[in-house]
Design an enzyme around this catalytic site. Structure first.
Site, short mmCIF file in Angstrom:
data_model
loop_
_atom_site.label_atom_id
_atom_site.label_comp_id
_atom_site.label_asym_id
_atom_site.label_seq_id
_atom_site.Cartn_x
_atom_site.Cartn_y
_atom_site.Cartn_z
N HIS A 223 0.81 -1.22 0.00
CA HIS A 223 0.00 0.00 0.00
C HIS A 223 0.84 1.26 0.00
O HIS A 223 0.49 2.27 -0.60
CB HIS A 223 -0.95 -0.02 1.19
N ARG B 92 -9.61 4.11 -9.21
CA ARG B 92 -9.57 2.85 -8.46
C ARG B 92 -10.09 3.13 -7.04
O ARG B 92 -9.31 3.47 -6.15
CB ARG B 92 -8.15 2.30 -8.39
N ARG C 5 -14.48 3.00 -10.78
CA ARG C 5 -14.60 1.55 -10.75
C ARG C 5 -15.02 1.15 -9.34
O ARG C 5 -14.43 1.63 -8.36
CB ARG C 5 -13.24 0.92 -11.08
N GLU D 193 -11.56 -7.92 -18.37
CA GLU D 193 -10.33 -8.44 -17.76
C GLU D 193 -10.29 -9.96 -17.77
O GLU D 193 -9.25 -10.56 -17.58
CB GLU D 193 -10.24 -7.98 -16.29
N ASN E 144 -3.93 -5.40 -17.69
CA ASN E 144 -3.06 -6.08 -16.71
C ASN E 144 -3.64 -7.44 -16.36
O ASN E 144 -2.95 -8.46 -16.39
CB ASN E 144 -2.93 -5.25 -15.42
N ASP E 145 -4.91 -7.43 -16.01
CA ASP E 145 -5.52 -8.71 -15.64
C ASP E 145 -5.80 -9.57 -16.87
O ASP E 145 -5.64 -10.78 -16.83
CB ASP E 145 -6.82 -8.47 -14.85
N ARG F 171 0.52 -11.88 -12.42
CA ARG F 171 1.16 -10.60 -12.70
C ARG F 171 2.07 -10.14 -11.56
O ARG F 171 2.94 -9.30 -11.75
CB ARG F 171 0.11 -9.53 -13.00
N CYS G 160 -7.35 0.79 -20.11
CA CYS G 160 -6.81 1.47 -18.92
C CYS G 160 -5.72 0.68 -18.21
O CYS G 160 -5.30 1.05 -17.13
CB CYS G 160 -7.94 1.81 -17.95
C1 PEP Z 1 -6.11 -3.97 -15.14
O1 PEP Z 1 -6.30 -5.10 -14.68
O2 PEP Z 1 -5.57 -3.78 -16.24
C2 PEP Z 1 -6.51 -2.78 -14.39
C3 PEP Z 1 -6.45 -1.59 -14.93
O3 PEP Z 1 -6.91 -2.96 -13.11
P1 PEP Z 1 -5.92 -3.19 -11.88
O4 PEP Z 1 -4.52 -2.96 -12.39
O5 PEP Z 1 -6.31 -2.19 -10.85
O6 PEP Z 1 -6.20 -4.58 -11.50
MG MG Z 2 -7.62 -5.37 -12.97
#
Ligand code: PEP
Ligand code: MG
Length: 754
Positions: free
Chosen positions: A366, A473, A509, A608, A631-632, A642, A679
């Site tokens: 965090h 977020r 979100r 995702e 990312n996910d 990840r 994003c």
């Molecule tokens: C993602 O998964 O790409 C995303 C933007 O969400 P987070 O990185 O917060 O999981």
């Molecule tokens: Mg995500």
């Protein structure tokens, strides 16, 4: 103590006198070894000092050949002295010559001595040298003698640390008190910073080592222990962490340690050898730290950390000092801590804070999230950094490579000054583009939004000139808090966000917790595969109270204006239907209770989970917009965690399988006339943004610091030409070149800065 003249207390007092005498450093050392030898009835007493080059040099001796002083130099892996230094542990032998590590130097004449007692000279767990006594006879040194020698070594540690001995050293062979260090960690927050170290928990400088009144010192220790225990109890009983779960168990262990008999005993023994209470605590803490640095068992390490923490608390009690005043940072401060909570970081004066270095803390911690939001370069997992630095030390934090230079040499420092200057110059160039519309050379307008999550992110909208916030977020507010933010606190944050954004759109979100995003105050539940587990919308639908109150806070914050809400980790369209129904219920509730409703509410889904790729025709008619969480999505497409460094970078997101999936989403969005944004991190890299715009993305949401570089590249990009260059690789497999290589070649031919 057998044979000792006057015992350790008398020795300590005599040492104190010698320390105060106005004599040269060599004379002082010579007197010290004579005193120790006499007091311990040893024929030999020698001091070896660890040098910058990692070797050990004989600095003084009583008993060995005097000519060997400053001549005998040993490697740290050589002989018993080397073993004491490298293991930071005493070695006590009645027959040293039969030990496998025994090695002797003829110039010292030590071959006639059989018994050997060597102790490390430690400061904050770091070895500064070795103190040795030897006897001709096969003598067994008692535990008390070992203890007394360690106490004596503390006085030597202070002498070495004071820098007094540097005058005796040859150039380049100075004592390793303040050695240059080049350390490696992991990047927590991007950027480069040069400055001076400030310890989050400053070490308390002990002024008086030698006790005049031992019972009095034992009493001071007991009082401090009682006060520390009650502090720990208060901390534990505080409402917000009293709800059970893993967190509580950790704290209970902490409480157990605060009552650890062995630890208390060791501190008392140290005081009985003649130390003040604070010096006794430090003696034991230094041993603990030395063991901690060498422990490989993570459980043991953790426990040693606890002990180290508690010793710090004790020390603060004894010396009556508290944390460094957060509002009195020097300029260009680089904050150093073992670990730090996010709220603690926010307490420091942002204007003076340049960087952060932690011993612990991964990229998902965090505090790392807050460091990124504040734009402070930060590096984590840097071993023993808090033990190595002294306040005010010059330090460089390289939040690009994850390197940290402590007391850097001049050439490294000037290279970094140049890099910082270059980055500043580029930053100024990006700043000039701030108000320029983002249109590619062939006329495609691209909306660049930013990702955000905390109040401290909000100034970035203005600074970057972004079109809006493409991903807010909301879980970050929950993650940095010590207890569940109440609906009023959520409402206040969402209002501030919308007010700051003004007419620019903000996409909120809903809570994306679970997986690696843990809330310390929420009871932990064991899951075999947390990334595939009970998280995000799954948790929100199963525990509707939480999601409902968040939606209510969002709807109220947006009264009279438009609002965009999106749901994370949707895997099937029905989940979206249920979530949307929740929004409708809340709208009805608010209407009934006379609240002004938002002028318009748009609801969308984050793509995702790969299963959505095969439901796009069902999903798109139901939603107002989509946002791709690359990312996910990449994590699940490649089945590669990840957050796991072993596999996270194994697969390239800029490769045909991913880009084909992304192209499909963009195509479907166009077909259904729904906005599609991306994003994830992919959009924050110029090479990723190039690929995305080529395959049809017209809206991206980026990390704020990426807006400048991405925009600068897009202004020079011909999107149609880019598509022509990479399209064939997507339509049919071509051998010989990967997609990344093809894009890089294209960028080079077009003079684009990736
Ligand atoms: C993602 O998964 O790409 C995303 C933007 O969400 P987070 O990185 O917060 O999981
Ligand atoms: Mg995500």
């Amino acid at each position: 103590m057998r044979g000792a003249l006057g015992g350790p207390r008398v020795l300590l007092r005599r040492l104190r006198e010698v320390m105060a005498e106005p004599v040269s450093a060599q004379d002082r050392l010579d007197k010290i070894v004579v005193l120790i030898a006499a007091n311990m009835v040893a024929e030999v007493c020698s001091v070896y000092v660890l040098r910058m080059d990692g070797t050990l040099e004989l600095y003084a001796t009583e008993g060995l050949n005097r000519e060997a002083v400053h001549q005998t130099v040993m490697r740290i892996d050589e002989g018993l002295v080397g073993l004491v230094a490298s293991q930071a542990n005493p070695i006590n032998l009645s027959d040293a010559q039969s030990h496998p590590a025994f090695a002797y130097r003829p110039e010292t004449g030590e071959e006639i001595y059989h018994s050997f007692l060597g102790v490390p000279i430690l400061r904050a767990g770091n070895t500064l040298g070795v103190l040795v006594v030897q006897n001709r006879a096969h003598r067994n040194y008692s535990e008390e003698e070992e203890e007394a020698l360690q106490t004596t070594a503390m006085v030597l540690a202070e002498m070495i640390a004071s820098g007094e001995l540097s005058a005796l050293a040859k150039p380049g062979a100075e004592p390793a008190v303040h050695p240059r260090r080049h350390l490696k960690g992991t990047v927590l927050s991007e950027g480069i910073a040069l400055g001076h170290a400030v310890l989050h928990e400053p070490r308390v400088a002990i002024k008086n080592f030698v006790a005049d009144d031992i019972p009095g010192e034992l009493k001071r220790l007991d009082d401090a222990i009682a006060a520390m225990r009650s502090d720990v109890d208060i901390m534990l009983d505080r409402g917000e962490i009293a709800d059970g779960g893993e967190h509580r168990e950790i704290l209970e262990t902490y409480r157990m340690f605060a009552h650890d008999r062995g630890w208390m005993q060791r501190m008392r023994e140290a005081i009985r050898t003649g130390l003040t209470a604070e010096a006794g605590v430090e003696r034991v803490q230094s041993d603990t730290r030395a063991r901690m640095l060498r422990a490989t068992d993570p459980y043991l390490r953790e426990r040693l950390h606890d002990l180290d923490d508690l010793a710090n608390r004790l020390m603060r009690q004894l010396m009556g000092v508290d944390h460094a005043p957060r509002d009195q940072l020097p300029d260009n401060a680089i904050l150093i801590a073992r670990m730090m909570g996010p709220a603690a970081l926010l307490d420091y004066d942002r204007k003076k804070l340049r960087g952060l270095v932690l011993e612990e803390g991964g990229a998902t911690s965090h505090v790392a999230i807050v460091a990124r939001a504040l734009g402070i370069p930060a590096v984590g997992e840097v071993e023993n950094i808090a033990g190595l630095v002294d306040s005010g030390d010059p330090i460089i934090v390289d939040g690009v490579s994850g390197e940290v230079y402590l007391r850097p040499p001049p050439d490294i420092e000037s290279a970094y000054i140049e890099r910082v200057r270059l980055r500043a110059r580029r930053q100024a160039q990006f700043q000039e583009l701030r108000d320029k519309p983002c249109v590619t050379r062939d006329g495609h307008e691209i909306q660049l939004h930013i990702n955000a999550g905390l109040l401290v992110d909000l100034p970035h909208i203005e600074e970057t000139g972004a079109a809006g916030i493409g991903l807010f977020r909301t879980e970050l507010q929950f993650m940095v808090a010590t207890s569940f933010p109440r609906i009023g606190e959520q409402l206040a944050l969402y209002r501030s966000v919308l007010e700051t954004a003004g007419p620019k759109p903000v996409t909120f979100r809903t809570l994306d917790i679970g997986g690696d995003k843990v809330l310390p105050y929420m009871s932990a539940f064991e899951e075999e595969n947390p990334a595939l587990g009970w998280r995000a919308i799954r948790l929100g639908l199963d525990r509707p109270g939480l999601m409902r109150s968040q939606i209510r806070a969002l709807l109220r914050a947006a009264s009279g204006r438009s609002l965009r809400i999106m749901f994370p980790m949707v895997a099937v369209v029905e989940e979206f239907d249920q979530a949307k129904l929740m929004v409708e219920h809340e709208l009805t509730y608010l209407r009934r209770h006379g609240h002004t409703l938002p002028e318009r509410v748009e609801v969308g889904v984050m793509v995702e989970v790969p299963s959505l790729l095969f439901q796009l025709d069902d999903l798109l008619p139901r939603v107002d917009f989509l946002s791709v969480g690359s990312n996910d999505l990449c994590q699940f497409l490649f089945a590669a965690d990840r957050g796991n460094t072993r596999v996270a970078e194994r697969f390239d997101p800029i490769s045909a399988p991913v880009v084909r999936a992304l192209r499909l989403i963009a195509r479907k969005g166009r077909e259904h006339r729904k906005q599609v944004t991306l994003c994830g991190e992919l959009a924050s890299k110029p090479i990723g943004a190039l690929a995305l715009v080529a395959i049809g993305y017209r809206s991206l949401s980026l990390t704020p610091s990426a807006v400048g570089p991405v925009k600068s590249m897009l202004l020079d990009l011909d999107a149609e030409k880019a598509l022509a260059a990479i399209g064939p690789l997507l339509d049919h497999s071509e051998t010989g070149m990967t997609l990344r290589q093809r894009i890089e070649a294209f960028a080079a031919s077009e003079n684009l800065q990736l």
